[in-house]
Design a protein around this motif. Structure first.
Motif, short mmCIF file in Angstrom:
data_model
loop_
_atom_site.label_atom_id
_atom_site.label_comp_id
_atom_site.label_asym_id
_atom_site.label_seq_id
_atom_site.Cartn_x
_atom_site.Cartn_y
_atom_site.Cartn_z
N GLU A 1 0.57 0.96 3.81
CA GLU A 1 0.38 2.10 4.71
C GLU A 1 1.27 3.22 4.18
O GLU A 1 2.47 3.25 4.49
N GLN A 2 0.68 4.09 3.35
CA GLN A 2 1.48 5.15 2.73
C GLN A 2 2.08 6.08 3.79
O GLN A 2 3.23 6.49 3.66
N GLU A 3 1.31 6.41 4.81
CA GLU A 3 1.83 7.31 5.86
C GLU A 3 3.00 6.68 6.61
O GLU A 3 3.98 7.33 6.90
N ALA A 4 2.87 5.38 6.94
CA ALA A 4 3.93 4.67 7.67
C ALA A 4 5.05 4.23 6.74
O ALA A 4 6.09 3.79 7.20
N GLN A 5 4.79 4.34 5.41
CA GLN A 5 5.78 3.94 4.40
C GLN A 5 6.13 2.45 4.48
O GLN A 5 7.30 2.05 4.44
N SER B 1 10.92 9.07 0.44
CA SER B 1 9.54 8.60 0.57
C SER B 1 9.14 7.91 -0.74
O SER B 1 9.54 8.34 -1.82
N ARG C 1 5.79 5.73 -2.90
CA ARG C 1 4.34 5.48 -2.97
C ARG C 1 4.09 4.31 -3.91
O ARG C 1 4.72 4.21 -4.96
#
Length: 120
Positions: A19-23, A74, A76
Motif C-alpha cells: 500500500e504505497q499511500e499507507a506506506q 517516504s 516506494r
C-alpha cells in the motif's frame, strides 16, 4: 499492488500487499496472522551485508522495535520477487535490491506487531 505467494505455500505466507499511500507492506499467513509492516522500517531493516554494516553483523537479529519507530521518509517498492521458498527480494525505489527478507523474519515481525497491538 499485490504479489503472488504460491511458491511460499509451505511457509504459510499467503499474501503480500504493498500500500504505497499507507506506506506499508501487509504480510498475511495461512493461520490468520497478518500485519502491516511500515515501508521505512522495512527498508532500514534491510538484511544485506552493506545495510547491516559488514559480514560480522550478519548473524545479529534485527531489533523488531524498529517497526514501532516513526518513519524518517517516504519509501516506494518497485517490485517483489520470491527467492526460492524461503525469502523475498524487494526492489526499492532507489534500485537497492540485495537484501533477502526471509519469510520467518517477516512472520516474526508480524507476530511482534500483532502482540504489541493486542496489548494496547
Amino acid at each position: 499492488m499485490s504479489f503472488p505467494t504460491a511458491v511460499f505455500s509451505d511457509m504459510s505466507l499467503t499474501a503480500l500487499t504493498v500500500e504505497q499511500e499507507a506506506q506499508t507492506l501487509t504480510v498475511a499467513f495461512a493461520d490468520g496472522l497478518a500485519a502491516a509492516l511500515p515501508l521505512d522500517s522495512l527498508r532500514r531493516a534491510c538484511p544485506c551485508v552493506m545495510c547491516r554494516g559488514g559480514h560480522e553483523l550478519m548473524g545479529v537479529p534485527i531489533d523488531p522495535e524498529i517497526f514501532l519507530e516513526a518513519p524518517t521518509r517516504s519509501r516506494r517498492i518497485r517490485a517483489i520477487a520470491p527467492m526460492g521458498t524461503y525469502a523475498i527480494q524487494i526492489t526499492w525505489e532507489d534500485g537497492h535490491n540485495t537484501g533477502l527478507y526471509r519469510v520467518d523474519n517477516l512472520r516474526a515481525w508480524a507476530e511482534f506487531l500483532s502482540a504489541r497491538s493486542s496489548t494496547r
